[in-house]
Enzyme design. Structure first.
Site, PDB file in Angstrom:
ATOM      1  N   LYS A   1      18.319 -18.276 -27.613  1.00  9.82           N
ATOM      2  CA  LYS A   1      17.786 -19.628 -27.445  1.00  9.82           C
ATOM      3  C   LYS A   1      18.914 -20.566 -27.092  1.00  9.82           C
ATOM      4  CE  LYS A   1      14.374 -18.408 -30.698  1.00  9.82           C
ATOM      5  NZ  LYS A   1      14.117 -18.337 -32.094  1.00  9.82           N
ATOM      6  N   ARG A   2      20.127 -20.156 -27.395  1.00  8.76           N
ATOM      7  CA  ARG A   2      21.265 -21.014 -27.071  1.00  8.76           C
ATOM      8  C   ARG A   2      21.548 -21.018 -25.569  1.00  8.76           C
ATOM      9  NH1 ARG A   2      24.302 -18.813 -31.846  1.00  8.76           N
ATOM     10  NH2 ARG A   2      22.195 -18.450 -32.485  1.00  8.76           N
TER      11      ARG A   2
END
Ligand code: GLU
Length: 385
Positions: free
Chosen positions: A257-258
């Site tokens: 998700k980063r």
């Protein structure tokens, strides 16, 4: 719940982040399964982890489902007969279930302090074991419990795990058995602040919302043994389960998700069409008799076959995004109604970008723009081009 024969599935994200490709995939498979059987998709927000909540995430998740063309049939925004659809508004139901489990002896109060739990953890780590609660409060005498409650000593409620797990048949992974009591201590089901943990809330809601099938990520497969024990202790019949294999990057690494670029909002801003994303995500995995590019939602619904979902991880190839978008853009251009919408969108873009520089206004006319689109279809990957 007076269980009806209808199919009811749910997508149950935690509003601790925005919708990304992994979440979209889970929602989509639920949607396909429901629509194929004339059933309903429920959007339930699992917001019991109060610390990690992100303001605006709940609304943004539903916005993205709507944009993608797979809106829920029931949600807090849309209403429905089984609400509220947000867990923090259902606390009464969880405490009722916890009381009933306490009453029947399937749950117990635990007064262990954080220091004690921390100590257990450190001891386990030192001796090379996986940390687990030692179930000490299972054995408290009733008088001691009453004393502690009367003194207002902070406590949680734990579920008494049974040794000897029953196998269950997962629609994807087949017969599965997980001896949960052999590897874990009794789990907390109600926290000291009166909020439930995921396991209790999920079981209580799946029951009261009459969920017939649970389709969720395979990371939850080992929790299912615990959920089935909770269902049995509450004397409720459980839904059927189908665990979806993980969605990974093409090289087998985890979608991070980063990375930022796996959020649906990002694709939308880049001019990716919703049907492109749905097609790409299903193309990466299984669940279809054949794999071809260019399926639209109605075709996905028609061709989806849950028995074709394999247990292998699904590999996502984001390098193919342009190719998929080109095919879907071409399909839109060829569709009369959609082509009118494209004209409107393109006209707006032209006006925004070139505005007063446009000397010949005829280039904004529908027949002109539509002719250009017809000529370029199959070559362009996005309207920006
Ligand atoms: N809230 C959980 C999640 O975000 C739901 C898991 C489930 O579907 O039971 O993954």
């Amino acid at each position: 719940c007076t269980r009806q024969p209808e199919v009811r599935v749910r997508f149950a994200p935690s509003p601790t982040g925005f919708l990304h490709l992994g979440g979209l995939r889970t929602a989509l498979y639920n949607y396909l399964f429901a629509k194929q059987r004339g059933g309903a998709l429920i959007l339930r927000l699992e917001d019991t982890d109060r610390v990690r909540l992100i303001p605006g995430a709940a609304d943004a998740i539903e916005d993205m489902l709507e944009w993608a063309g797979i809106p829920p049939d029931e949600s807090s925004r849309r209403g429905g007969h089984y609400g509220p659809y947000v867990q923090s508004e259902r606390l009464q139901l969880y405490s009722q279930a916890a009381s009933s489990l306490l009453h029947t002896g399937h749950a117990y109060y635990c007064f262990c302090t954080n220091q004690r739990l921390e100590l257990l953890k450190r001891e386990a780590q030192r001796s090379g074991h996986v940390p687990r609660y030692d179930n000490r409060c299972r054995h408290l005498q009733p008088e001691r419990i009453q004393e502690k409650l009367a003194l207002g000593i902070p406590h949680v409620v734990r579920f008494r795990l049974d040794a000897g797990a029953e196998p269950f048949q997962d629609l994807v992974f087949g017969w599965t058995r997980h001896e949960v009591a052999a590897v874990e201590g009794d789990p907390v089901i109600l926290k000291a602040d009166g909020f439930p943990t995921y396991h209790l809330a999920s079981v209580v809601d799946d029951h009261h919302m009459c969920i017939s099938h649970v389709l969720r990520g395979s990371e939850w497969l080992i929790s299912t043994a615990k959920h089935l024990q909770l269902f049995a202790a509450l004397r409720w019949s459980p839904p059927a389960y189908a665990h979806l294999p993980l969605l990974l990057n093409r090289d087998g690494s985890k979608l991070s998700k980063r990375q930022g670029d796996i959020f649906i909002q990002h694709f939308r801003e880049q001019g990716v069409l919703p049907e492109t994303l749905l097609d790409l995500v299903t193309h990466a995995g299984s669940g279809f008799n054949n794999n071809r590019i260019g399926r639209r939602l109605d075709e996905l619904i028609q061709e989806f076959n849950i028995s074709k979902i394999t247990t292998h991880s699904a590999l996502l190839d984001l390098d193919k995004l342009d190719e998929f978008n080109r095919v879907h853009l071409q399909r839109r251009i060829e569709d009369q109604q959609m082509c009118v919408e494209l004209w409107e969108e393109l006209r707006q873009r032209l006006l925004q970008t070139h505005g007063s520089d446009i000397s010949d206004r005829a280039v904004l006319e529908p027949h002109y723009i539509q002719r250009v689109l017809q000529l370029r279809k199959g070559h362009i990957c996005s309207l920006r081009e």
